[in-house]
Scaffold this active site. Structure first.
Site, PDB file in Angstrom:
ATOM      1  N   CYS A 175      44.304  36.335  40.440  1.00  0.00           N
ATOM      2  CA  CYS A 175      45.436  37.110  40.960  1.00  0.00           C
ATOM      3  C   CYS A 175      46.264  36.297  41.960  1.00  0.00           C
ATOM      4  CB  CYS A 175      44.942  38.437  41.532  1.00  0.00           C
ATOM      5  SG  CYS A 175      46.279  39.673  41.620  1.00  0.00           S
ATOM      6  N   HIS A 219      42.712  41.239  37.731  1.00  0.00           N
ATOM      7  CA  HIS A 219      41.420  41.393  38.414  1.00  0.00           C
ATOM      8  C   HIS A 219      40.341  41.832  37.429  1.00  0.00           C
ATOM      9  CE1 HIS A 219      42.413  40.787  42.657  1.00  0.00           C
ATOM     10  NE2 HIS A 219      43.551  41.441  42.441  1.00  0.00           N
ATOM     11  N   GLU A 275      37.347  41.272  37.453  1.00  0.00           N
ATOM     12  CA  GLU A 275      36.088  41.543  38.149  1.00  0.00           C
ATOM     13  C   GLU A 275      36.015  42.945  38.729  1.00  0.00           C
ATOM     14  OE1 GLU A 275      38.880  40.519  41.444  1.00  0.00           O
ATOM     15  OE2 GLU A 275      38.581  39.868  39.376  1.00  0.00           O
TER      16      GLU A 275
END
Length: 318
Positions: A142, A235, A237
């Protein structure tokens, strides 16, 4: 995969409750193998939350991984206790003489600040340059990806009309590249950002290959041709409730925020969101560890690897 972390790390107990094998230093000492050395420069404000998310994402191969958490010394964290940072994190100055198989540089909620005005920018530039000689392959997430594209290739970020927020559909390109092996033709991934690097600029950069992009959210995944630098514009994750927490936080502060796209069933924020991106996120990290870290790294972390590979196969050169 056994992830090797300090025994007292709070995320360790949570991962063990999720049946993820986490190994501490004492047990790892009995295994006569060299673990993969991964550094994580965690720039997110809620560091413990990000630790847990990234360790989950790295837990899907049989490789043993030794995690080293890194912090910048030129910025004081306001959302993570000093005791946690002192116990589990190391400063770049203390790590700069080490070699790492791989590294992850996270995002940070700084998109609307010019890069040069970020208080730790000079230190981050030093770290990004250091990765080119001390890390085999680095993933940037990001804001970290935007910062690296700006520093390494001069690609400017630009302000969006409104926050890119929610789950967006992406199309896979260059399927033969190992990083996206096993991906479906279309997949969802989370975004939460106020700026972007234009898809046109990325496509026009001769050093980059685009691996996945969205009609709405732009480029999601791009990398250098040698695989040593990987840029993820979202993102992957994030866990199930991260976007939910961000939405309700901003709503509570009276900030302009719209419902995250494609996230709540029937756009009802009172209904628990469905987790619809985890498999592709895990696949990406597993491919990275296998093809861009494990297969390329010499056992003693010495020597200069030849990264002029085709489709993810390397050889070491003297």
């Amino acid at each position: 995969m056994p992830i090797k972390v300090q025994g007292e790390l709070p995320a360790k107990a949570i991962l063990e409750r999720e049946n993820i094998f986490v190994m501490d230093e004492k047990l790892a000492a009995y295994q006569d193998i060299r673990p993969i050395e991964i550094a994580i420069l965690n720039l997110m404000p809620l560091k413990e939350e990000t630790e847990l998310q990234l360790l989950r994402s790295l837990s899907n191969t049989p490789l043993q991984i030794n995690i080293t958490f890194m912090k910048v010394s030129s910025h004081e964290s306001k959302n993570t206790s000093t005791s946690h940072l002192n116990q589990f994190y190391e400063n770049f100055e203390d790590l700069k003489d080490r070699m790492f198989d791989g590294m992850i540089i996270t995002g940070a909620p700084l998109e609307q600040i010019p890069f040069e005005e970020v208080d730790f920018w000079d230190e981050l530039v030093e770290i990004m340059d250091w990765t080119k000689t001390h890390v085999m392959s680095t993933i940037h997430l990001c804001w970290g990806a935007q910062a690296a594209l700006y520093h390494h290739f001069g690609l400017q970020k630009r302000q969006l009309d409104k926050k890119m927020f929610g789950l967006f559909w992406h199309k896979v390109a260059n399927r033969k590249i190992p990083l996206v092996r096993g991906f479906d033709d279309m997949f969802l991934a989370p975004h939460s950002r106020h700026t972007e690097v234009s898809a046109e600029d990325i496509h026009n950069c001769k050093d980059l290959i685009v691996l996945a992009e969205s009609d709405e959210a732009g480029v999601f995944l791009t990398m250098t041709k040698d695989g040593r630098q990987i840029f993820v514009m979202g993102h992957p994750e994030y866990d199930r409730v991260t976007l939910d927490g961000e939405y309700k936080r901003d709503l509570g502060k009276g900030l302009p925020i719209e419902l995250p796209v494609n996230y709540y069933k029937d756009d009802n924020p009172e209904v628990p969101p469905l987790l619809m991106w985890r498999s592709h996120a895990n696949n990406m990290y597993t491919n990275w560890l296998n093809y861009y870290v494990y297969q390329v790294t010499p056992y003693d972390l010495k020597g200069t690897p030849d990264f002029t590979h085709k489709y993810g196969f390397w050889k070491e050169v003297e």
